[in-house]
Every structure is written in C-alpha cells, then in structure tokens.
Enzyme design. Structure first.
Site, PDB file in Angstrom:
ATOM      1  N   ARG A  61      34.069   0.942  -9.676  1.00  0.00           N
ATOM      2  CA  ARG A  61      34.322  -0.150  -8.732  1.00  0.00           C
ATOM      3  C   ARG A  61      34.286  -1.481  -9.486  1.00  0.00           C
ATOM      4  NH1 ARG A  61      30.125  -1.888  -6.323  1.00  0.00           N
ATOM      5  NH2 ARG A  61      29.371   0.101  -5.563  1.00  0.00           N
ATOM      6  N   TYR A 113      54.461 -15.058   4.861  1.00  0.00           N
ATOM      7  CA  TYR A 113      54.302 -13.651   5.203  1.00  0.00           C
ATOM      8  C   TYR A 113      53.407 -13.527   6.451  1.00  0.00           C
ATOM      9  CZ  TYR A 113      52.867  -8.797   4.763  1.00  0.00           C
ATOM     10  OH  TYR A 113      52.602  -7.476   5.000  1.00  0.00           O
ATOM     11  N   ASP A 185      51.591 -18.014  -3.391  1.00  0.00           N
ATOM     12  CA  ASP A 185      52.001 -16.612  -3.305  1.00  0.00           C
ATOM     13  C   ASP A 185      53.335 -16.496  -4.042  1.00  0.00           C
ATOM     14  OD1 ASP A 185      53.076 -14.129  -2.542  1.00  0.00           O
ATOM     15  OD2 ASP A 185      52.071 -14.171  -0.592  1.00  0.00           O
ATOM     16  N   LYS A 210      55.415  -5.034  -4.404  1.00  0.00           N
ATOM     17  CA  LYS A 210      56.810  -5.449  -4.375  1.00  0.00           C
ATOM     18  C   LYS A 210      57.406  -5.401  -5.791  1.00  0.00           C
ATOM     19  CE  LYS A 210      55.391  -6.114  -0.173  1.00  0.00           C
ATOM     20  NZ  LYS A 210      55.024  -7.410   0.385  1.00  0.00           N
TER      21      LYS A 210
HETATM   22  C1  PLP Z   1      53.902  -7.889   1.185  1.00  0.00           C
HETATM   23  C2  PLP Z   1      53.454  -9.274   1.011  1.00  0.00           C
HETATM   24  C3  PLP Z   1      52.091  -9.605   1.044  1.00  0.00           C
HETATM   25  C4  PLP Z   1      51.023  -8.586   1.364  1.00  0.00           C
HETATM   26  O1  PLP Z   1      50.867  -7.630   0.361  1.00  0.00           O
HETATM   27  P1  PLP Z   1      50.388  -6.112   0.611  1.00  0.00           P
HETATM   28  O2  PLP Z   1      50.462  -5.516  -0.742  1.00  0.00           O
HETATM   29  O3  PLP Z   1      51.351  -5.520   1.597  1.00  0.00           O
HETATM   30  O4  PLP Z   1      49.014  -6.186   1.168  1.00  0.00           O
HETATM   31  C5  PLP Z   1      51.736 -10.909   0.807  1.00  0.00           C
HETATM   32  N1  PLP Z   1      52.654 -11.861   0.565  1.00  0.00           N
HETATM   33  C6  PLP Z   1      53.975 -11.586   0.540  1.00  0.00           C
HETATM   34  C7  PLP Z   1      54.952 -12.683   0.273  1.00  0.00           C
HETATM   35  C8  PLP Z   1      54.418 -10.286   0.761  1.00  0.00           C
HETATM   36  O5  PLP Z   1      55.732 -10.028   0.758  1.00  0.00           O
END
Ligand code: PLP
Length: 393
Positions: A61, A113, A185, A210
C-alpha cells in the site's frame, strides 16, 4: 529499473526527449536478472533484513517497485519533480482535495468533467467545503469576484466535453496573487501536448485511464507536482486511505505510455480529418475543436499546446433526437463512455458521462455528441462517421 528506495526523491529534470523518457525513465533493466521490462512485482509485502531495516519497500500500500517505475516515468513526462500513481483519476482528485479544511472554497471552471464536479459538490460539500463555478476564459472577472476562502482553483483544459480552452498562465496568476493553488486536469491534452506546471500550475492531475494508458484496459490516476510538501501530503493520504492500484494494472499503464507520442500523432491527424468532415456538414450545427481557427480559445491553445488533441465534440443541427440517432448509427465508433484509447468512441455527454452535472452550472447541451477519435485508418473513421451523420440529416 531501480529497486532503490527513491520513490520520494525528486526526479531529475529531463535531458532526453519525450519519447525517450517515456520508454526509459525509471525503467532501467532490473538489476538481478537484467529483465529489460519492468517486472510486475506481484507482492503485498517485502522481506526485511533486520527489524526496521528494509530495502525501501515494506508493504505494497505504501510503495511497490512497479509503481515507482511508473511514477518516475510519468513525473518526467510532465517535467515534474514528483508524481504519485492512484487507483483512478477521481481517487487522485480526492487526495488533492483533502488538502482543504472545512470552510475552504474551491473555484471550478463552468465546464469540467462531471465526476470532478460531483466529487467537489456532493462529497467535499458534505465535509464543509464550498465551491463556485466560473467562466475561466475571463481570469480578470475571477479576480474581481474572488472569495478570500478560495484555496484551490480547479481548471481543466481543454475541457470535457465542450473543448473549451483556458489560459493556464493567466489563471495561475490570479490564483497565486490571491494565495490559492492552481490544479490543472491535463487528461485531454496529455503531457505530450501540454505541460501545465511549466505554465504556472501547482498540481497536474490525470485520469491515466484515458490517453496515458491508451488501450481501454485499466483505470488509474496520476498527480504531478514540483512541491515536496504537496508530494508528502499525497503520499500520506494515499498510505492512510489506500487508493492504490495493483502492480499488474500499473504495468499495463506504463506499457501503454511508452507509445504515447506515436499514438498522439495519429490521434491528431485523424481528429483533424474528422473536423474537416464535420465542419459545414448539414447535420452539424457547431464543431468544438481547439484546432479550428474559429474556436474562441484557438490562440491560447496555440500558445500553451503543441497540438490540439484527439477529442472532438459537435452539436447536432437536428437537436437531441438527431444527436442520439447519429450516435446510435455509428458502427466503427463504439458507443461507450471513456476516451483516449486506440479505438474510436462516440457518446452523448448529457445522458452518459455528464449526467451528474444536470441542473448545475456545468450542465451540457442535450444536442452534444462527443467523439474520441482513435488511431484506426483515417478512411474507415471518416466512412463510418459520414454514414452515421446521414441519420442526423
Ligand atoms: C475520466 C476523467 C476523470 C476521472 O478519471 P477516472 O480515471 O475515471 O476516475 C477526470 N478528469 C477527466 C478530464 C476525465 O476525462
């Protein structure tokens, strides 16, 4: 790869190019066997030489060598000193937001998001954190309406799903002038196209689910920063709360990112062809893509990005029903949430990814279609989209 206890030490500033760093940083051959690929250290615990004397790894962890390799590699892609891998993008965001105390305020862009908005409003709202949504295309207006309790400005650029572009340096200046941190982000752009820390952001967050992973086979998150204090906070929270991934998923994400640059180049080329098809098509009312000269954020995108990304959104001329007909007529484009992987995806943000923003300042138009343009052959992508658009005419 390194098995030394350096998972909290600052990453060296990059001297190699982006692709070389993606393939080599943190990924030296394994010292015992010479394995060229970072092993999946599928273990929960590590033998100690004596009581309190260990290799730098005690319990998985807290740290795992496969994770350390990814953290060093990804930090170097963001040209950051520190990086932490998380169990999802939202777990990474949660760890960042735990820097706040009850009564603190978060400024969020009015396009982001949906899950980020849900986390801030519904989860941190209950813990006494307040928020407000702002149009971050106007940093001067943000400065004028500034609330003293604001500790974090949360910016996504380009945004999900409307592909708005915000000026990272200008928003960072407003945040810093007022003693707040800027979180960026960078999921849509990826570090290949944009490095927010170099434009003044304090923290960069990714959903590695992604583009970084890039193959729709894992869920993960990543945070990069140059501030040792923030890194210490993130590691403390992660060790205390436990939002870690198993080494197999970490391995897959690290493997995916080795080809990030070549994948992104193809995403960019295919997205440009898709934009050409959509722009002016009778089934399309408006195309959202920062690469279009008509996009309001085009000049800012040119300034802070080295390419405009693989995400394209558009509004259907025939309204919500036409948007849904187009989406359901696509065959090669798979109808699914998520984005940033090798296969092309199509979705309806209003009903799918952004349903949690309904009724909020972040609500999205119901005629919106979002495309994640994959890396298949351009001709096949265009043929499928052209036939799907017929359903919207
Ligand atoms: C998908 C996404 C998230 C969240 O990420 P997860 O891996 O699904 O928890 C945050 N910000 C953006 C821009 C995203 O496309």
């Amino acid at each position: 790869m390194s098995t030394t206890p350096d998972n909290t030490s600052p990453e060296e500033k990059p001297s190699f190019g982006f692709s070389t760093r993606a393939i080599h940083v943190g990924q030296d051959p394994e010292p015992i066997t010479g394995a060229v690929t970072v092993p999946v250290f599928q273990t929960s615990t590590f033998a100690q030489d004596a009581v309190g004397k260990h290799s730098g790894y005690e319990y998985a962890r807290t740290g795992n060598p496969t994770r350390t390799a990814l953290e060093r590699a990804f930090a170097s892609l963001e040209e950051a000193s520190f990086g932490v891998d998380f169990s999802s993008g939202l777990a990474a965001e949660d760890a960042i937001l735990r820097m706040l105390d009850p009564g603190d305020h978060v400024v969020i862009g009015n396009d982001a998001y949906g899950g980020t908005f849900r986390l801030i409003s519904k989860v941190f709202g209950k813990a006494g954190i307040t928020w407000s949504a702002h149009d971050l295309t106007d940093p001067a207006a943000l400065a004028v309406s500034w609330l003293d309790k604001t500790k974090i400005v949360w910016l996504e650029t380009p945004t999900n799903p409307l592909l708005n572009v915000f000026d990272i340096a200008a928003v960072a200046k407003v945040a810093h002038d007022n003693g707040a941190l800027l979180v960026a982000d960078n999921t849509f752009a990826t570090p290949y196209l944009q490095q927010p820390l170099n434009h003044g952001a304090d923290i960069v967050v990714h959903s590695t689910t992604k583009y970084l992973g890039g193959h729709s086979d894992t869920v993960g998150g990543f945070v990069a920063t140059n501030e040792a204090q923030i890194d210490t906070h993130l590691r403390f929270i992660q060790n205390s709360v436990g939002a870690v991934r198993g080494p197999w998923d970490v391995y897959l994400t690290l493997r995916g990112a080795k080809t990030l640059a070549v994948r992104m180049d193809r995403h960019l080329a295919n997205a440009a062809a898709v934009v050409d098809l959509l722009d002016g098509h009778e089934a399309v009312a408006q195309v959202m893509y920062p690469g279009l000269a008509s996009h309001v954020g085009h000049e800012i995108a040119k300034k802070q990005m080295s390419g405009f990304g693989g995400m394209v959104s558009f509004r259907a001329a025939g309204g919500r029903d036409a948007a849904i007909r187009i989406i359901e007529s696509a065959e090669l484009f798979i109808l699914a949430e998520s984005l940033g992987a090798v296969e092309s995806l199509i979705e309806h943000p209003g009903v799918m990814t952004h349903a949690s923003a309904e009724g909020s300042p972040l609500e999205v138009p119901d005629d919106l279609v979002r495309l994640s343009v994959g890396i298949e052959d351009e001709a096949d992508i265009l043929a499928d989209l052209a036939q799907a658009l017929q359903a919207g005419c």
